[in-house]
Design an enzyme around this catalytic site. Sequence first.
Site, PDB file in Angstrom:
ATOM      1  CG  ASP A  88      -1.641  -1.293   1.420  1.00 61.34           C
ATOM      2  OD1 ASP A  88      -2.546  -1.554   0.635  1.00 61.34           O
ATOM      3  OD2 ASP A  88      -1.284  -2.057   2.339  1.00 61.34           O
TER       4      ASP A  88
ATOM      5  CD  GLU B 188      -1.333  -3.167  -6.708  1.00 61.12           C
ATOM      6  OE1 GLU B 188      -2.213  -3.795  -6.071  1.00 61.12           O
ATOM      7  OE2 GLU B 188      -1.558  -2.071  -7.251  1.00 61.12           O
TER       8      GLU B 188
ATOM      9  NE  ARG C 258       6.027  -9.222   0.076  1.00 57.36           N
ATOM     10  CZ  ARG C 258       6.477  -9.196   1.330  1.00 57.36           C
ATOM     11  NH1 ARG C 258       7.164 -10.219   1.808  1.00 57.36           N
ATOM     12  NH2 ARG C 258       6.254  -8.146   2.104  1.00 57.36           N
TER      13      ARG C 258
HETATM   14  O1  TRH Z   1       4.805  -5.930   0.725  1.00 59.46           O
HETATM   15  P1  TRH Z   1       3.853  -6.595  -0.161  1.00 59.46           P
HETATM   16  O2  TRH Z   1       3.546  -7.983   0.164  1.00 59.46           O
HETATM   17  O3  TRH Z   1       2.517  -5.772  -0.219  1.00 59.46           O
HETATM   18  C1  TRH Z   1       1.236  -6.367  -0.286  1.00 59.46           C
HETATM   19  C2  TRH Z   1       0.607  -6.213  -1.628  1.00 59.46           C
HETATM   20  O4  TRH Z   1       0.684  -4.925  -2.135  1.00 59.46           O
HETATM   21  C3  TRH Z   1      -0.835  -6.635  -1.562  1.00 59.46           C
HETATM   22  O5  TRH Z   1      -1.445  -6.417  -2.805  1.00 59.46           O
HETATM   23  C4  TRH Z   1      -1.519  -5.850  -0.488  1.00 59.46           C
HETATM   24  O6  TRH Z   1      -2.820  -6.197  -0.415  1.00 59.46           O
HETATM   25  C5  TRH Z   1      -0.820  -6.129   0.801  1.00 59.46           C
HETATM   26  O7  TRH Z   1       0.519  -5.718   0.720  1.00 59.46           O
HETATM   27  C6  TRH Z   1      -1.482  -5.401   1.959  1.00 59.46           C
HETATM   28  O8  TRH Z   1       4.420  -6.579  -1.663  1.00 59.46           O
HETATM   29  P2  TRH Z   1       4.610  -5.397  -2.722  1.00 59.46           P
HETATM   30  O9  TRH Z   1       3.291  -4.931  -3.237  1.00 59.46           O
HETATM   31  O10 TRH Z   1       5.541  -5.908  -3.708  1.00 59.46           O
HETATM   32  O11 TRH Z   1       5.272  -4.208  -1.927  1.00 59.46           O
HETATM   33  C7  TRH Z   1       6.602  -4.214  -1.511  1.00 59.46           C
HETATM   34  C8  TRH Z   1       7.182  -2.823  -1.606  1.00 59.46           C
HETATM   35  O12 TRH Z   1       8.418  -2.788  -0.929  1.00 59.46           O
HETATM   36  C9  TRH Z   1       7.445  -2.378  -3.032  1.00 59.46           C
HETATM   37  O13 TRH Z   1       7.166  -1.003  -3.171  1.00 59.46           O
HETATM   38  C10 TRH Z   1       8.928  -2.589  -3.202  1.00 59.46           C
HETATM   39  C11 TRH Z   1       9.417  -2.279  -1.816  1.00 59.46           C
HETATM   40  N1  TRH Z   1      10.697  -2.871  -1.452  1.00 59.46           N
HETATM   41  C12 TRH Z   1      11.729  -2.037  -1.112  1.00 59.46           C
HETATM   42  O14 TRH Z   1      11.594  -0.801  -1.176  1.00 59.46           O
HETATM   43  N2  TRH Z   1      12.912  -2.589  -0.730  1.00 59.46           N
HETATM   44  C13 TRH Z   1      13.117  -3.922  -0.667  1.00 59.46           C
HETATM   45  O15 TRH Z   1      14.223  -4.373  -0.305  1.00 59.46           O
HETATM   46  C14 TRH Z   1      12.042  -4.768  -1.045  1.00 59.46           C
HETATM   47  C15 TRH Z   1      12.232  -6.255  -1.027  1.00 59.46           C
HETATM   48  C16 TRH Z   1      10.846  -4.216  -1.422  1.00 59.46           C
END
Ligand code: TRH
Length: 377
Positions: free
Chosen positions: A17, A273, A271
């Site tokens: 989010d 979004e 994973r």
């Molecule tokens: O963290 P998430 O599992 O978020 C999820 C999904 O968005 C899902 O749809 C939602 O319903 C739920 O949360 C509540 O995965 P996502 O979406 O990939 O988000 C991770 C964020 O973290 C993304 O913006 C990339 C960032 N990120 C970093 O900035 N540094 C890192 O080292 C990593 C691994 C990720």
Amino acid sequence: MPVRWDIFCKVIDNYGDIGVSWRLARQLAAEHNVDVRLWLDDLAAFCRICPQGDPRLKVQYHCGVAIHHWTVNWLAVDAADVVIEAFACDLPPNYIVAMTESAQPPLWLNLEYLSAEGWVEGCHGLPSLQGNGLAKYFFFPGFSAKTGGLLREAGLVQRRQVFQGSPIAKAEFLRGIGVEPLADCRLISLFSYENTRISTWLDVLAVAQDVSHVLVPEGRVIPDLANYLGEVGLRTGRVYRRGALQIQVLPFLSQDDYDRLLWACDFNIVRGEDSFVRAQWAARPFIWHIYPQEDDAHLPKLEAFLQRYSQGLAADLSAAMTDCWRRWNQGADCADGWQYLFGASLALTGHAAVWCAAQEAVENLADSLVQFHQNWL
Ligand code: TRH
């Protein structure tokens, strides 16, 4: 006067989010000459993806965005010209009153979660009349011109191409995050949810001919890896070895560095979004661990994306890839099919580049939002 945008975001869990809201806010401020306030209820989560952030501040400014801590004690503010409620997060009631009292009531948008399902195209942009007389519009990201598209900053694909074309840039970046890969090893990034059967996949890598170096930003899968390695916990930075497999936990990276990690790897496991979308812009083969929902509501979404993404792939490769994705998401034995996928990595990489180019032709989400506002006026 620049158009004023307010984006409201509640962190449910994880980083998706906040990741999407922060990325959108940055792009609007950088590319559209608008004033953006981002209202966040969880500054600690924000500071993980934006390390310059300070979790103690009520208001702070980064990348041209004013980040406000959204607390339960809401202080009255004027409503902006465009109001985005990220993922149906419910605006503060007093803010909704301020919206109705504005001389020119704002455009009110609910930014929805990303889905490749067909029905999204029919619902994108539809209004829903609220009890207070305002209309709230549903804005869907997606994979076709009939949706709002995906978040993609200007020049992103070009920057990625330059990086991937430069072994020096890649080596420097990896060194900067403490990674010294062996020559010719397969680099894999791993950012997934828990997967108790991940050992079946790791076993395949451990006995493979080529060395695989698996890079794991700190997160939810680490206990499963520790379990596989027979360790109580894993030390960030240390390389753990099992046969041809190397596992290295990385510190959680900034969003921009995480992009570079995806660009630098030969294969990515992502994973939710936002990392899922970023893997597509990285134009490398990937596996999507979709956010698990009650009653397996996520599985049709997985299938809908697979159906789109596998178009144009040779039938046997499409079947192998689909099988691996399903197994990973269903917590099944993950051993089958991987040798085949790795053997076909050239074809998969080519396919990822074609997919990326096709998505690049679709208007990006921030531009679509700005356009939607202009059409609405
Ligand atoms: O963290 P998430 O599992 O978020 C999820 C999904 O968005 C899902 O749809 C939602 O319903 C739920 O949360 C509540 O995965 P996502 O979406 O990939 O988000 C991770 C964020 O973290 C993304 O913006 C990339 C960032 N990120 C970093 O900035 N540094 C890192 O080292 C990593 C691994 C990720």
